[in-house]
Design a protein around this motif. Structure first.
Motif, PDB file in Angstrom:
ATOM      1  N   GLU A  22       1.132  -1.171   0.250  1.00  0.00           N
ATOM      2  CA  GLU A  22      -0.113   0.568  -0.056  1.00  0.00           C
ATOM      3  C   GLU A  22       0.757   1.851   0.216  1.00  0.00           C
ATOM      4  N   LEU A  23       2.022   1.233   0.849  1.00  0.00           N
ATOM      5  CA  LEU A  23       2.734   2.142   1.087  1.00  0.00           C
ATOM      6  C   LEU A  23       2.844   2.406  -0.691  1.00  0.00           C
ATOM      7  N   ARG A  24       3.763   1.234  -1.293  1.00  0.00           N
ATOM      8  CA  ARG A  24       4.495   1.558  -2.708  1.00  0.00           C
ATOM      9  C   ARG A  24       4.268   2.357  -3.231  1.00  0.00           C
ATOM     10  N   ASN A  25       2.310   1.170  -3.309  1.00  0.00           N
ATOM     11  CA  ASN A  25       1.515   2.171  -4.473  1.00  0.00           C
ATOM     12  C   ASN A  25       1.264   3.279  -4.778  1.00  0.00           C
ATOM     13  N   LEU A  26       1.604   4.485  -3.438  1.00  0.00           N
ATOM     14  CA  LEU A  26       0.635   5.472  -3.180  1.00  0.00           C
ATOM     15  C   LEU A  26       2.132   6.454  -3.698  1.00  0.00           C
ATOM     16  N   ALA A  27       3.955   5.497  -3.128  1.00  0.00           N
ATOM     17  CA  ALA A  27       4.926   6.287  -3.561  1.00  0.00           C
ATOM     18  C   ALA A  27       5.252   5.615  -4.759  1.00  0.00           C
ATOM     19  N   SER A  35      12.045   3.767  -3.623  1.00  0.00           N
ATOM     20  CA  SER A  35      12.270   2.502  -2.504  1.00  0.00           C
ATOM     21  C   SER A  35      11.698   2.568  -0.695  1.00  0.00           C
ATOM     22  N   CYS A  36      10.931   1.444  -0.704  1.00  0.00           N
ATOM     23  CA  CYS A  36      10.651   2.398   1.118  1.00  0.00           C
ATOM     24  C   CYS A  36      10.382   1.167   1.406  1.00  0.00           C
ATOM     25  N   HIS A  37      10.442   1.360   3.198  1.00  0.00           N
ATOM     26  CA  HIS A  37      10.261   0.153   4.291  1.00  0.00           C
ATOM     27  C   HIS A  37       9.270   0.724   5.173  1.00  0.00           C
ATOM     28  N   LEU A  38       8.413   0.052   5.958  1.00  0.00           N
ATOM     29  CA  LEU A  38       7.359  -0.465   6.260  1.00  0.00           C
ATOM     30  C   LEU A  38       8.529  -0.406   8.411  1.00  0.00           C
ATOM     31  N   ALA A  39       8.231   0.710   9.453  1.00  0.00           N
ATOM     32  CA  ALA A  39       8.660   0.182  11.148  1.00  0.00           C
ATOM     33  C   ALA A  39       7.625   0.351  11.509  1.00  0.00           C
ATOM     34  N   GLY A  41       4.882  -1.058  14.285  1.00  0.00           N
ATOM     35  CA  GLY A  41       3.897  -0.027  15.682  1.00  0.00           C
ATOM     36  C   GLY A  41       3.928  -0.700  16.620  1.00  0.00           C
ATOM     37  N   ASP A  42       4.296  -0.256  17.934  1.00  0.00           N
ATOM     38  CA  ASP A  42       4.437  -1.537  18.902  1.00  0.00           C
ATOM     39  C   ASP A  42       3.550  -1.461  19.453  1.00  0.00           C
ATOM     40  N   GLY A  43       1.821  -1.053  19.689  1.00  0.00           N
ATOM     41  CA  GLY A  43       1.106  -0.524  20.286  1.00  0.00           C
ATOM     42  C   GLY A  43       0.899   0.822  20.773  1.00  0.00           C
ATOM     43  N   ARG A  44       1.827   1.260  21.180  1.00  0.00           N
ATOM     44  CA  ARG A  44       1.715   3.125  21.892  1.00  0.00           C
ATOM     45  C   ARG A  44       1.641   3.186  20.211  1.00  0.00           C
ATOM     46  N   ARG A  45       2.813   3.285  19.176  1.00  0.00           N
ATOM     47  CA  ARG A  45       3.321   4.052  18.256  1.00  0.00           C
ATOM     48  C   ARG A  45       2.556   3.108  16.979  1.00  0.00           C
ATOM     49  N   LEU A  46       2.167   3.988  16.145  1.00  0.00           N
ATOM     50  CA  LEU A  46       1.338   3.601  14.938  1.00  0.00           C
ATOM     51  C   LEU A  46       3.436   3.385  14.065  1.00  0.00           C
ATOM     52  N   VAL A  47       2.805   2.640  12.856  1.00  0.00           N
ATOM     53  CA  VAL A  47       3.732   1.964  11.835  1.00  0.00           C
ATOM     54  C   VAL A  47       3.874   3.567  11.756  1.00  0.00           C
ATOM     55  N   THR A  48       5.799   3.762  10.991  1.00  0.00           N
ATOM     56  CA  THR A  48       5.583   4.678  10.506  1.00  0.00           C
ATOM     57  C   THR A  48       6.592   4.077   8.974  1.00  0.00           C
ATOM     58  N   GLY A  49       6.169   4.988   7.459  1.00  0.00           N
ATOM     59  CA  GLY A  49       6.634   4.427   6.989  1.00  0.00           C
ATOM     60  C   GLY A  49       8.523   5.334   6.399  1.00  0.00           C
ATOM     61  N   PHE A  50       9.125   5.062   5.561  1.00  0.00           N
ATOM     62  CA  PHE A  50       9.960   5.085   5.105  1.00  0.00           C
ATOM     63  C   PHE A  50      10.325   5.228   3.616  1.00  0.00           C
ATOM     64  N   VAL A  51      10.097   6.019   2.652  1.00  0.00           N
ATOM     65  CA  VAL A  51      10.378   6.442   1.288  1.00  0.00           C
ATOM     66  C   VAL A  51      11.436   6.913   1.374  1.00  0.00           C
ATOM     67  N   ARG A  52      12.130   6.392   0.400  1.00  0.00           N
ATOM     68  CA  ARG A  52      13.505   7.362  -0.057  1.00  0.00           C
ATOM     69  C   ARG A  52      13.214   7.652  -2.211  1.00  0.00           C
ATOM     70  N   PHE A  53      13.581   8.521  -1.864  1.00  0.00           N
ATOM     71  CA  PHE A  53      13.167   9.424  -3.747  1.00  0.00           C
ATOM     72  C   PHE A  53      15.304   9.476  -3.777  1.00  0.00           C
ATOM     73  N   ASP A  54      14.700  10.239  -5.801  1.00  0.00           N
ATOM     74  CA  ASP A  54      16.474   9.945  -5.978  1.00  0.00           C
ATOM     75  C   ASP A  54      16.984  11.180  -5.980  1.00  0.00           C
ATOM     76  N   SER A  55      16.589  12.315  -5.422  1.00  0.00           N
ATOM     77  CA  SER A  55      17.372  13.440  -5.008  1.00  0.00           C
ATOM     78  C   SER A  55      16.566  14.009  -4.004  1.00  0.00           C
ATOM     79  N   PRO A  56      17.335  15.061  -2.495  1.00  0.00           N
ATOM     80  CA  PRO A  56      16.514  15.932  -1.901  1.00  0.00           C
ATOM     81  C   PRO A  56      15.537  16.414  -2.105  1.00  0.00           C
TER      82      PRO A  56
END
Length: 94
Positions: A22-27, A35-39, A41-56
């Motif tokens: 789902e994150l990949r389809n959006l990004a 590329s992308c990666h999901l970290a 959640g641990d019950g207290r925190r929600l899932v965090t997504g990281f998405v890398r691009f070709d430039s800043p």
């Protein structure tokens, strides 16, 4: 870290049941997506997504496009996405 700045964004506010696909389809719709990666959640925190691009610059534009987006319209109680430039770039092996 790439010369000239970080090219990875951090996406907060994803639902705990989000899938990488789902994150990949959006990004993938954003210019410069690499590329992308999901970290999980641990019950207290929600899932965090990281998405890398070709430039800043591409990462900054992605932040602008995704900031405040309602990720899942079937979950209106969820807060909109909060997006920022990550502290460091997503590793190539993710």
């Amino acid at each position: 870290q790439a010369a000239g700045g970080v090219r990875t964004i951090c996406v907060h506010g994803l639902p705990n049941d989000v899938r990488l696909r789902e994150l990949r389809n959006l990004a993938v719709l954003l210019p410069g997506y690499e590329s992308c990666h999901l970290a999980p959640g641990d019950g207290r925190r929600l899932v965090t997504g990281f998405v890398r691009f070709d430039s800043p610059t591409s990462a900054a534009h992605a932040c602008e496009r995704l900031q405040g987006l309602q990720f899942d319209e079937e979950m209106p109680h969820m807060r909109p996405l909060a997006v920022e430039i990550a502290r460091r770039d997503l590793d190539d092996d993710r």
